[in-house]
Design a protein around this motif. Structure first.
Motif, short mmCIF file in Angstrom:
data_model
loop_
_atom_site.label_atom_id
_atom_site.label_comp_id
_atom_site.label_asym_id
_atom_site.label_seq_id
_atom_site.Cartn_x
_atom_site.Cartn_y
_atom_site.Cartn_z
N GLY A 85 46.76 34.81 49.06
CA GLY A 85 47.39 34.03 50.11
C GLY A 85 46.78 32.63 50.20
O GLY A 85 45.56 32.48 50.18
N SER A 86 47.64 31.63 50.29
CA SER A 86 47.15 30.25 50.33
C SER A 86 46.44 29.91 51.63
O SER A 86 45.74 28.90 51.71
CB SER A 86 48.31 29.27 50.11
N HIS A 87 46.59 30.77 52.67
CA HIS A 87 45.95 30.53 53.96
C HIS A 87 44.90 31.60 54.28
O HIS A 87 44.63 31.88 55.45
CB HIS A 87 46.99 30.49 55.08
N ASP A 88 44.30 32.16 53.25
CA ASP A 88 43.36 33.27 53.43
C ASP A 88 42.05 32.78 54.05
O ASP A 88 41.34 31.98 53.44
CB ASP A 88 43.08 33.91 52.06
N PRO A 89 41.68 33.26 55.27
CA PRO A 89 40.43 32.84 55.89
C PRO A 89 39.24 33.73 55.53
O PRO A 89 38.11 33.42 55.90
CB PRO A 89 40.74 32.95 57.39
N VAL A 90 39.49 34.83 54.84
CA VAL A 90 38.44 35.80 54.54
C VAL A 90 37.89 35.60 53.13
O VAL A 90 36.68 35.47 52.92
CB VAL A 90 38.97 37.24 54.71
N VAL A 91 38.78 35.59 52.16
CA VAL A 91 38.41 35.26 50.78
C VAL A 91 39.13 33.96 50.46
O VAL A 91 40.36 33.97 50.29
CB VAL A 91 38.82 36.36 49.79
N PRO A 92 38.42 32.84 50.39
CA PRO A 92 39.09 31.55 50.18
C PRO A 92 39.99 31.56 48.95
O PRO A 92 39.68 32.17 47.92
CB PRO A 92 37.92 30.58 50.01
N PHE A 93 41.13 30.90 49.08
CA PHE A 93 42.08 30.79 47.98
C PHE A 93 41.40 30.30 46.71
O PHE A 93 41.67 30.79 45.61
CB PHE A 93 43.20 29.83 48.40
N GLN A 94 40.48 29.34 46.86
CA GLN A 94 39.78 28.79 45.69
C GLN A 94 38.93 29.86 44.99
O GLN A 94 38.72 29.80 43.78
CB GLN A 94 38.90 27.61 46.11
N GLY A 95 38.44 30.84 45.77
CA GLY A 95 37.68 31.92 45.16
C GLY A 95 38.52 32.75 44.22
O GLY A 95 38.07 33.15 43.15
N GLY A 96 39.76 33.00 44.61
CA GLY A 96 40.67 33.72 43.72
C GLY A 96 40.99 32.91 42.49
O GLY A 96 41.03 33.44 41.36
N GLN A 97 41.23 31.61 42.67
CA GLN A 97 41.51 30.74 41.53
C GLN A 97 40.35 30.69 40.55
O GLN A 97 40.54 30.72 39.33
CB GLN A 97 41.84 29.34 42.02
N LEU A 98 39.12 30.62 41.09
CA LEU A 98 37.94 30.59 40.21
C LEU A 98 37.82 31.89 39.43
O LEU A 98 37.44 31.88 38.25
CB LEU A 98 36.68 30.35 41.05
N ALA A 99 38.13 33.01 40.08
CA ALA A 99 38.07 34.29 39.38
C ALA A 99 39.07 34.32 38.23
O ALA A 99 38.75 34.75 37.11
CB ALA A 99 38.34 35.43 40.36
N ALA A 100 40.29 33.86 38.50
CA ALA A 100 41.31 33.84 37.45
C ALA A 100 40.89 32.94 36.30
O ALA A 100 41.07 33.29 35.12
CB ALA A 100 42.64 33.37 38.03
N ALA A 101 40.31 31.78 36.63
CA ALA A 101 39.85 30.86 35.58
C ALA A 101 38.73 31.49 34.75
O ALA A 101 38.70 31.34 33.52
CB ALA A 101 39.38 29.55 36.21
N GLY A 102 37.82 32.21 35.42
CA GLY A 102 36.74 32.87 34.69
C GLY A 102 37.26 33.93 33.74
O GLY A 102 36.80 34.04 32.59
N LEU A 103 38.24 34.69 34.18
CA LEU A 103 38.84 35.71 33.31
C LEU A 103 39.55 35.06 32.12
O LEU A 103 39.41 35.52 30.97
CB LEU A 103 39.82 36.56 34.11
N ARG A 104 40.29 34.01 32.40
CA ARG A 104 41.00 33.34 31.30
C ARG A 104 40.02 32.75 30.29
O ARG A 104 40.31 32.72 29.09
CB ARG A 104 41.90 32.26 31.87
N SER A 105 38.86 32.30 30.76
CA SER A 105 37.86 31.74 29.84
C SER A 105 37.35 32.79 28.86
O SER A 105 36.85 32.45 27.78
CB SER A 105 36.69 31.14 30.62
N LEU A 106 37.48 34.06 29.24
CA LEU A 106 37.06 35.16 28.37
C LEU A 106 38.21 35.68 27.51
O LEU A 106 38.01 36.60 26.71
CB LEU A 106 36.52 36.32 29.22
N GLY A 107 39.40 35.13 27.68
CA GLY A 107 40.53 35.54 26.88
C GLY A 107 41.48 36.50 27.56
O GLY A 107 42.43 37.00 26.93
#
Length: 229
Positions: free
Chosen positions: A174-196
């Motif tokens: 959710g773009s308005h997530d107050p519990v787990v920041p949206f950027q935290g999800g984006q960083l996780a996705a970027a980290g996974l993509r960096s591993l292939g």
């Protein structure tokens, strides 16, 4: 010295037909239970799917620091709400990953190999999904991580098994997530993509929750996994 296998978690189970060929193992969020996500099954089902066993385990009850040490269902303790990289306690994460692995092993004993197991989770459950998925040397059929982040910071990226990146990943936030920041999800996705990893990413205008459109997208993604087998 051998380490004793963890006791199996109690679960809620729903089977969509006889002799399930697939298992979806779904982990709930902080303070919830397996019953909390079981009602999603009718929303997901499609007529052309094979028989699926949905398994919703209950997290262990433990003290949670940010909630004044109150005991509640939790996959790990949350010690620092603000610092996402240090939010999860490593010991709790490791214990929960081991308990999830025990459930995956039970599915193999029941005739569903890892290659036909989908591991899914919301929030804390999604964090454990990613932590377990990154360690898998025998890839699962896929990972679903909703409104979550990568626990333990860069450590999981460094320790990822080379075989793990074969697992397709569905992530939504959710773009308005107050519990787990949206950027935290984006960083996780970027980290996974960096591993292939192949990561399918979805954004919804919501807070820390799920929505009908998201569940529809999850169902579409699951259908593609089942069709490829």
């Amino acid at each position: 010295m051998t380490t004793a296998a963890p006791a199996l978690l109690e679960t809620v189970e729903l089977e969509t037909g006889p002799q399930p060929a697939w298992t979806v193992l779904w982990l709930h969020g902080l303070g919830d239970s397996g019953e909390g996500w079981a009602p999603v099954v009718p929303e997901l089902l499609r007529q052309d799917w094979p028989s699926v066993r949905f398994v919703f385990p209950h997290a262990p009850v433990r003290p949670v620091t940010i909630n004044n040490g109150v005991r509640m269902p939790a996959w790990y303790d949350i010690r620092d709400f603000q610092d996402l990289a240090n939010r999860a306690d490593a010991e709790g994460v490791e214990q929960s990953v081991a308990q999830v692995e025990a459930l995956i092993a039970r599915e193999a004993e029941r005739g569903v190999p890892a290659s036909r197991v989908i591991l899914a989770g919301f929030s804390q459950g999604g964090a454990i999904t990613l932590a377990a998925g990154l360690r898998r040397r025998e890839p699962l059929a896929g990972l679903i991580a909703l409104s979550t982040y990568l626990p333990l910071g860069e450590r999981l990226i460094r320790e990822a098994a080379p075989q793990a990146s074969a697992q397709p990943v569905f992530m939504a936030h959710g773009s308005h997530d107050p519990v787990v920041p949206f950027q935290g999800g984006q960083l996780a996705a970027a980290g996974l993509r960096s591993l292939g990893f192949e990561v399918e990413w979805h954004t919804y205008p919501m807070a820390h929750q799920a929505c009908g459109e998201e569940i529809e997208a999850v169902a579409d993604w699951l259908g593609r996994r089942f069709a490829q087998a």
